[in-house]
Design an enzyme around this catalytic site. Sequence first.
Site, PDB file in Angstrom:
ATOM      1  CG  HIS A   1     -10.439   4.539  -0.626  1.00  0.00           C
ATOM      2  ND1 HIS A   1      -9.274   5.087  -1.109  1.00  0.00           N
ATOM      3  CD2 HIS A   1     -10.046   3.671   0.342  1.00  0.00           C
ATOM      4  CE1 HIS A   1      -8.241   4.588  -0.467  1.00  0.00           C
ATOM      5  NE2 HIS A   1      -8.672   3.717   0.418  1.00  0.00           N
TER       6      HIS A   1
ATOM      7  CB  THR B   1      -3.834   4.593   5.212  1.00  0.00           C
ATOM      8  OG1 THR B   1      -4.713   3.522   5.511  1.00  0.00           O
ATOM      9  CG2 THR B   1      -2.712   4.105   4.309  1.00  0.00           C
TER      10      THR B   1
ATOM     11  CB  CYS C   1      -3.736  -0.371  -4.890  1.00  0.00           C
ATOM     12  SG  CYS C   1      -4.948  -0.896  -3.661  1.00  0.00           S
TER      13      CYS C   1
ATOM     14  CB  CYS D   1      -0.901  -0.011   1.235  1.00  0.00           C
ATOM     15  SG  CYS D   1      -1.704   1.564   1.576  1.00  0.00           S
TER      16      CYS D   1
HETATM   17 FE1  SF4 Z   1      -3.456   1.727   0.042  1.00  0.00          FE
HETATM   18 FE2  SF4 Z   1      -4.815   0.752  -2.041  1.00  0.00          FE
HETATM   19 FE3  SF4 Z   1      -6.050   2.303  -0.220  1.00  0.00          FE
HETATM   20 FE4  SF4 Z   1      -4.255   3.318  -1.930  1.00  0.00          FE
HETATM   21  S1  SF4 Z   1      -6.244   2.402  -2.431  1.00  0.00           S
HETATM   22  S2  SF4 Z   1      -4.409   3.764   0.254  1.00  0.00           S
HETATM   23  S3  SF4 Z   1      -2.774   1.644  -2.076  1.00  0.00           S
HETATM   24  S4  SF4 Z   1      -5.155   0.236   0.109  1.00  0.00           S
END
Ligand code: SF4
Length: 478
Positions: free
Chosen positions: A290, A189, A297, A98
């Site tokens: 999202h 995150t 990803c 990530c």
């Molecule tokens: Fe992480 Fe994927 Fe969320 Fe981006 S979309 S913050 S890479 S989990």
Amino acid sequence: MMTGAQYLESLKQRRPRIFYKGKQLDRPFDHPALAPHLRTAAATYDLAHDPRHAATMTATSHLTGGKVSRFTHLFWTGEDLLRKVAMLRLLGQETGTCFQRCVGLDGLNAVWAASWEIDQKKGTDYHARFRAWLTMVQQKDLMAAGAMTDPKGDRSLPPWKQADPDLYLHIVERRSDGIVIRGAKTHITGAVNSHEVLVMPTLGVPPEGADYAVACAVPIDAQGLTLVFGRQSNDERKEEEGIDCGSPFGVVGGESTLLFEDVFVPRERVFMAGEGEFAGPLVDRFAAWHRANYGGCKAGNADVLLGATALLAEINGTIANAMVKDKLTEMVHLVETNYASAVGAAALCTQLPAGNWLVDPLLANAVKQNVTRFVYQVARLAHDLGGGILSTLPSDADFRSSEVGGLLHKYFAGKAGTSTDDKRKLIRYIEGMTSVSTLVEALHGAGSPQAQRIVMLRQANLGEKARLARQVLGLGKG
Ligand code: SF4
């Protein structure tokens, strides 16, 4: 735009209050627990300077006309949404984990649209404030962590009926020059290595819950803000040396709990302060953007995992086996199904009144629902092919031991001409990318499976489907 090195240097100008394992970190950006996540975010900055990826990683700002990182650019055309999916896959491939910055990006788009709509209806000036803040973020190329999820306490009760009103972040004081907020945001995150936090409401609220409808931007080192960095499976290995650490980019995004103890937010950084009817659409749109991301990803991450699994099979001398090939094919099928759905959600986008473009919400939620299953299935296949060694491999220290190291290298050798160290690196990567933190993140990140099912049923328009069935079968009106 900053390079990775400049980004790392810029973090050192900030003084965030960060705790980890019971202690405040004096030099957080030098701490090994944070290091892999800083490295990953730095890679997103460096790749924006790679001419091969310019169209994917950068865009032209509709605010300034300047070249900006795609992580600070709004979805100003449908093409931007498709390029975003390509960027997510690319970065997933480059880092194998990530890369943290998409929550903030989706938050920028959600607050842009909501602040515009509030102003249209209420005559406020939130959108001009947000536009000014976003322009600053673009020009300084800042990383903004998106902070949405509240602790929620007793989930059978709304925010304003909780025994402790702080279990949802809320406004505790309104002043002529700004607001004061109290509460917490969880699972955030990339927050420890962000410059800014974009606070968003976690749900829509009626007038009695107005204080819980708040969107604002807070510098990461704001007075009263504390970050508590979370634990991950195998995280103590990050503090060791050698192969046991796994990938230099770590696993998942490095999540924190953010504690807001009466944080003052100046007026120009407040983008919603009590307009609860706009909070629900903000959350729904953020979630759609999202959730669609995960098809990009996770496909990029799975490309690395698939590669690692195939290389391990090569070292083990099993790659030519038809059963192994079939399992690798199944992994490919699952990954590309996710990716195709994310591309589809972007392709079927629609323009919002505020000018930016929204992915198809039904497809976006279907993407994430599939991810909650497919990532587990892909991990299971990697476990199947990797073997029990994924959980029993002796430590790097034993392989380096003068007494048993030689014997371990002898007995863990693979096909002639292959490296035991490479084999161990592959095993550690597969272990990390298929372990608890990674799987739970795939299940609950961007919302739990049930959250997607609620949206899918709402979006599916069962009434229209019933009408089609009546029409095709010549049924009565009922
Ligand atoms: Fe992480 Fe994927 Fe969320 Fe981006 S979309 S913050 S890479 S989990």
